[in-house]
Structures are given as C-alpha cells and as structure tokens.
Design an enzyme around this catalytic site. Structure first.
Site, short mmCIF file in Angstrom:
data_model
loop_
_atom_site.label_atom_id
_atom_site.label_comp_id
_atom_site.label_asym_id
_atom_site.label_seq_id
_atom_site.Cartn_x
_atom_site.Cartn_y
_atom_site.Cartn_z
N CYS A 95 1.03 -1.25 -0.08
CA CYS A 95 -0.39 -0.13 0.13
C CYS A 95 0.49 1.82 0.07
O CYS A 95 0.34 2.33 -0.41
CB CYS A 95 -1.02 0.01 0.54
SG CYS A 95 -1.64 -1.57 1.49
N CYS A 244 -12.78 0.12 7.73
CA CYS A 244 -12.40 -0.10 7.35
C CYS A 244 -12.09 0.99 6.09
O CYS A 244 -12.76 1.12 5.51
CB CYS A 244 -12.63 -1.56 6.72
SG CYS A 244 -12.94 -3.37 8.06
N HIS A 369 -9.08 3.49 -1.05
CA HIS A 369 -7.89 2.91 -0.98
C HIS A 369 -7.49 2.03 -2.44
O HIS A 369 -7.42 1.40 -1.90
CB HIS A 369 -7.95 2.24 0.01
CG HIS A 369 -6.94 2.12 0.72
ND1 HIS A 369 -5.18 2.38 -0.50
CD2 HIS A 369 -5.68 1.05 1.33
CE1 HIS A 369 -4.56 1.67 0.64
NE2 HIS A 369 -4.56 1.43 1.65
N1 COA Z 1 -16.82 1.53 4.81
C1 COA Z 1 -18.30 2.10 4.79
N2 COA Z 1 -18.76 1.50 4.09
C2 COA Z 1 -18.57 -0.19 3.21
C3 COA Z 1 -17.31 -0.02 2.83
C4 COA Z 1 -16.16 0.46 3.55
N3 COA Z 1 -15.13 -0.65 3.87
N4 COA Z 1 -16.87 -1.42 2.36
C5 COA Z 1 -18.42 -1.52 1.71
N5 COA Z 1 -18.93 0.14 2.43
C6 COA Z 1 -20.75 -0.18 2.13
C7 COA Z 1 -21.10 -0.08 0.36
O1 COA Z 1 -20.96 0.50 -0.47
C8 COA Z 1 -22.11 -0.74 1.07
O2 COA Z 1 -22.93 -0.51 1.03
P1 COA Z 1 -24.91 -0.14 0.21
O3 COA Z 1 -25.33 -1.51 1.05
O4 COA Z 1 -25.45 0.75 0.99
O5 COA Z 1 -24.19 -0.39 -0.88
C9 COA Z 1 -21.89 -2.30 1.96
O6 COA Z 1 -20.68 -2.03 2.44
C10 COA Z 1 -21.67 -3.55 1.49
O7 COA Z 1 -20.60 -3.38 0.50
P2 COA Z 1 -19.75 -4.28 0.38
O8 COA Z 1 -18.96 -4.43 -0.85
O9 COA Z 1 -20.34 -5.91 -0.16
O10 COA Z 1 -19.05 -4.91 1.16
P3 COA Z 1 -17.86 -6.83 1.46
O11 COA Z 1 -17.99 -7.37 2.90
O12 COA Z 1 -17.87 -6.89 0.93
O13 COA Z 1 -16.78 -5.45 1.66
C11 COA Z 1 -14.80 -5.12 3.43
C12 COA Z 1 -16.32 -4.68 3.27
C13 COA Z 1 -14.69 -4.01 4.84
C14 COA Z 1 -14.14 -6.43 4.27
C15 COA Z 1 -14.24 -4.63 2.39
O14 COA Z 1 -14.09 -2.66 2.21
C16 COA Z 1 -12.35 -5.02 2.94
O15 COA Z 1 -11.73 -6.29 2.77
N6 COA Z 1 -12.55 -3.69 3.09
C17 COA Z 1 -10.55 -3.19 3.58
C18 COA Z 1 -9.31 -3.66 2.57
C19 COA Z 1 -8.08 -3.43 2.85
O16 COA Z 1 -7.56 -4.92 3.56
N7 COA Z 1 -7.73 -3.25 2.32
C20 COA Z 1 -5.85 -2.81 2.62
C21 COA Z 1 -5.75 -2.46 3.69
S1 COA Z 1 -3.78 -2.61 4.31
#
Ligand code: COA
Length: 423
Positions: A95, A244, A369
């Site tokens: 990252c 997240c 991100h």
């Molecule tokens: N923060 C807030 N809302 C989020 C979000 C986040 N990080 N990620 C998704 N959403 C919302 C979406 O907009 C969607 O909203 P809606 O229902 O109103 O349309 C809902 O949550 C579901 O989205 P979805 O894409 O199905 O979520 P998901 O469960 O597949 O993924 C996480 C959510 C947190 C698991 C994913 O964003 C993730 O893995 N984040 C971390 C990424 C990471 O590790 N990056 C590297 C860092 S070192």
C-alpha cells in the site's frame, strides 16, 4: 541505518497534480483510470505541459497481476498517456507503492539524471469479489507466519487495535470518531468513493426504510449508527465495517521537476523539502504493535532533511487504511504523545477546524484506497490545500505553508514520509 542529516542533491518542486475519481468502476481498467489522472494533472499545470518534456515515469502499483491479470504495468501506462519511449518503472511496496514511487521520482531528479518526472499510482481492485481481494492483499503480509495463520489485513490491524486499547485502557469510541471525521471530510470531496457524511448517510437510510415500509432505525447521532451492529457489522473485532478503508479503483499523478526550472511550469510550485523511508518486521516479531517503527524512522529522516519539527506541520494526509492506523500515525509522526492520538481524535483536534487537521481529503477511509495510488493521491490533496484550491473542504482560516504525507505498506513493513513547503 541512515543517521544524521541528509539532503537532496537538487531541490525538487511539484508543479502539477491530478487524480481520477476514486470508487468502483465496472467499465474502467487501470489504463483508463491512469489516463483520467494524467489529464487532470496536465490541466493543473498553470503554464501548460508539453508531454515530450517528461523524461521518466515511476508508477506505484501493488498488484495489477492479481487484480486484473496484467503485469508489467508501467510501460503500458506510459503508452496510454503518450509517453513512449521514455523509461517507465513500476514500483511495488504494497500500500506504500505510490509513496515509494514518489520517492523514486525525487531521487531520480536529485541525482541529476532527469529534470522532469511523472509519478503515478494506480490500482483497479473491484474486478474481483471481496474474498479474492482479501487474499490478494494478504500477499502483502508475511504469508509464512501471518496469512497462513489465518490473518487478513482487517485481522492484522484488529490485533494492533486490541493491543492499543489494552495498553491505554480504551474502548472503541476513538476509532468511531476517526470514521465520523473522515467521512465528513470525504463528504466535501467530489472525487471520494464515499462522498457522504455519516450524518447524511444515516438520514438517507432512514428515508429508504420509510419508503420501503420497513421499520425506521432510531439512530439520532452518528455514534448511534456506528454502535448498531446491523448498520456497522464486525469485520474483525474491534474493527467494524466503518473502521475499514474500502476496496477501490483509482489513479493519481504528480509532475515533479528540478526546482530551478519550476518557473517554466508555474509561479506557485510546492517545494518537496523532506523525504524519509523505513522498514519494519512482521507484526509477530515486533516488541510493540501499538506503534510502527518504520514510520518513526521515515518521519525522523523527513523532518531532519526539511529542517522542521512535527509542531510546524499544518496539515497531514496519513495512512488510515483502518481507523486504528490513523491514531497510531498521529503519534508516530510526533503530533501527539503515545496514547494521546485517541484523546486528540475524541476532542476533535484532528478535525478540519481543529488544531491539526488530518486527512482533509476524507483519507483512505472515505476517499477510498486503491492501494498503489493512495500515496500519490495524498499529495494531490496537499497540492489543492496548499494552493487554496480544495473547494468546499478548503481550510480557510490558516496559512498552510507546511504539509506532510505518510504512506504505509502492509502493517508498517514499509513507511514513507514526505514534507512539502509553499513559500
Ligand atoms: N466502509 C464503509 N462502507 C463500506 C465499506 C467500507 N470500508 N466497504 C463497503 N461498504 C458499504 C458498501 O458501500 C455497501 O453499502 P450499501 O449496501 O449501502 O450499498 C455495503 O457496505 C456492502 O458493500 P460490499 O462491497 O458488499 O462490502 P464487503 O462486505 O464485500 O466489503 C470490507 C467490506 C470491509 C470487507 C471491504 O471493504 C474490505 O476488505 N476492506 C479492507 C480493504 C483492505 O484491507 N485494504 C488494505 C488495507 S492495508
């Protein structure tokens, strides 16, 4: 280890900066996002840019191989913005790929080899379902000792969060304050993935429930919303959904030049006056996981090179891949004492109207991100804020003459810090 004051062989100026919108774009590949960012950067160069002046290009990208099945990305990005045959190099440090690409661009000019360098970052993550993105990202952890034991990135940062809570006797409230602040800032950023404050989001959800004839949630405040497990489910305790950063597509570009020719491009350049980079081990061998050693090293190098102290910095874009990461960053950078980052967040000291605004762009949490682009995108925000061009989120009541960008790879296995000055 690098010690003592280091300086760049030549002064470096940022004379252009631009980014694509961050978000989820079904119909766009890395190359399309990169073109969007490049065109935005080109428009930002006050006196115009003849692209044949660009002598080299460095592109931060974590893993187009895994996300898009496309390796060898840098020459392809060069081709799509019309820069062939200038040398194009991909930089990978998880990252921190974007921030390290910036540092490579700085070193290339400081060495005297080039005068005009394009630094870019790009990632197209949403082609894959979440579980496969999680696996791809886990390749940036220690696969032998961390990923194989079941750790994902939310899990690794959750371990840091529990250690932090335990050490300082805290609950999850400070994390929630970071999320509220960054979503509020992102609500003012038209290029952010989540361009809505949590207040507006919860009101919209109430309206949606009412329209659908469903029970209307009783949230009155953002804290009510964040404390509701239906609205803010656990990902890896104590990290919930709104702790997240999201999965994002996006790109960003900067134009760096030797300071002596900056006037050919703009009369309002930013000077890059400090650059530092450090490395650290996997989490399991660190004596203390409530701080990131590489960030402390990178910050010290950058402050020494710039000849400034942490107290001189007016704004900072820090690597808030998870809310806990922002708290730790504000301590590692010396803005607050260990354990005090949480208190500062609770007291609003890092808000736009606080003493030390952090992540005015919305940060990774709300702006998005796209991992290889994030470190470059941070500098795009600094460019806008320092030049007074940040639109609705512009900080108006202060002279932003010094700003800092902090970009972390993995759990801090890499960290790069840059300091910018506007005279
Ligand atoms: N923060 C807030 N809302 C989020 C979000 C986040 N990080 N990620 C998704 N959403 C919302 C979406 O907009 C969607 O909203 P809606 O229902 O109103 O349309 C809902 O949550 C579901 O989205 P979805 O894409 O199905 O979520 P998901 O469960 O597949 O993924 C996480 C959510 C947190 C698991 C994913 O964003 C993730 O893995 N984040 C971390 C990424 C990471 O590790 N990056 C590297 C860092 S070192």
């Amino acid at each position: 280890m690098l010690s003592g004051k280091r300086r760049l062989g030549r002064g470096i100026a940022v004379v252009g900066a631009g980014m694509s919108r961050f978000g989820a774009f079904k119909d766009k590949a890395s190359r399309d996002l990169f073109v969007d960012a490049f065109v935005d950067m080109q428009k930002s160069v006050d006196k115009g840019l003849d692209i044949t002046d660009i002598q080299s290009i460095f592109v931060g990208n974590f893993s187009s191989d895994l996300f898009e099945g496309q390796g060898h990305l840098a020459p392809m990005m060069a081709e799509w913005v019309g820069l062939n045959p200038c040398p194009a190099t991909r930089v990978e440090d998880a990252c921190a790929s974007g921030g390290v690409a910036l540092r490579q661009g700085v070193l290339a000019i400081a060495s005297g080899l080039y005068d005009v360098v394009l630094v870019g970052g790009v990632e197209k993550m949403t082609n894959l379902p979440t579980e496969r993105v999680t696996d791809a990202l886990a390749a940036a952890s220690d696969v032998l000792y961390e990923a194989s034991a079941g750790f994902t990135f939310p899990g690794l940062y959750a371990a840091m969060a529990t250690a932090y809570m335990d050490k300082y006797g805290l609950g999850t409230e400070p994390f929630m304050h970071v999320a509220i602040k960054n979503h509020k800032n992102g609500g003012l950023n038209p290029k952010a993935q989540f361009n809505t404050s949590l207040k507006d989001l919860l009101e919209a959800r109430k309206v949606r429930a009412r329209d659908r004839g469903q029970p209307v949630p009783e949230w009155k405040t953002e804290m009510d919303f964040l404390n509701d497990p239906a609205a803010n489910p656990l990902v890896a305790w104590p990290m919930r959904l709104f702790d997240c950063s999201p999965i994002t597509d996006g790109a960003a570009c900067l134009l760096l030049v030797a300071e002596e020719i900056a006037g050919n491009f703009t009369d309002r350049p930013l000077r890059l006056i400090g650059s530092g980079q450090g490395s650290d081990s996997s989490l399991l061998t660190r004596p203390d996981i409530t701080t990131i050693g590489s960030a402390r090293v990178a910050a010290r190098q950058a402050y020494e090179m710039a000849g400034v102290a942490s107290s001189d910095i007016k704004i900072a874009e820090v690597h808030d891949c998870f809310t806990i990461a922002e708290l730790i960053a504000t301590e590692d950078l010396g803005f607050f004492a260990p354990g005090e980052g949480a208190k500062a967040a609770l007291e609003g000291r890092t808000a736009r109207d606080g003493e030390r605004p952090i992540n005015t762009s919305g940060g990774l949490k709300s702006k998005g991100h796209p991992v290889g682009a994030s470190g470059v995108g941070q500098v795009v925000e600094i460019w806008h804020q320092m030049r007074g061009e940040a639109g609705d989120r512009q900080l108006r009541d202060r002279d932003i003459n010094l700003a800092l960008a902090h970009n972390v790879g993995g759990t801090g296995n890499t960290c790069v810090v840059h300091i910018f000055e506007r005279r």
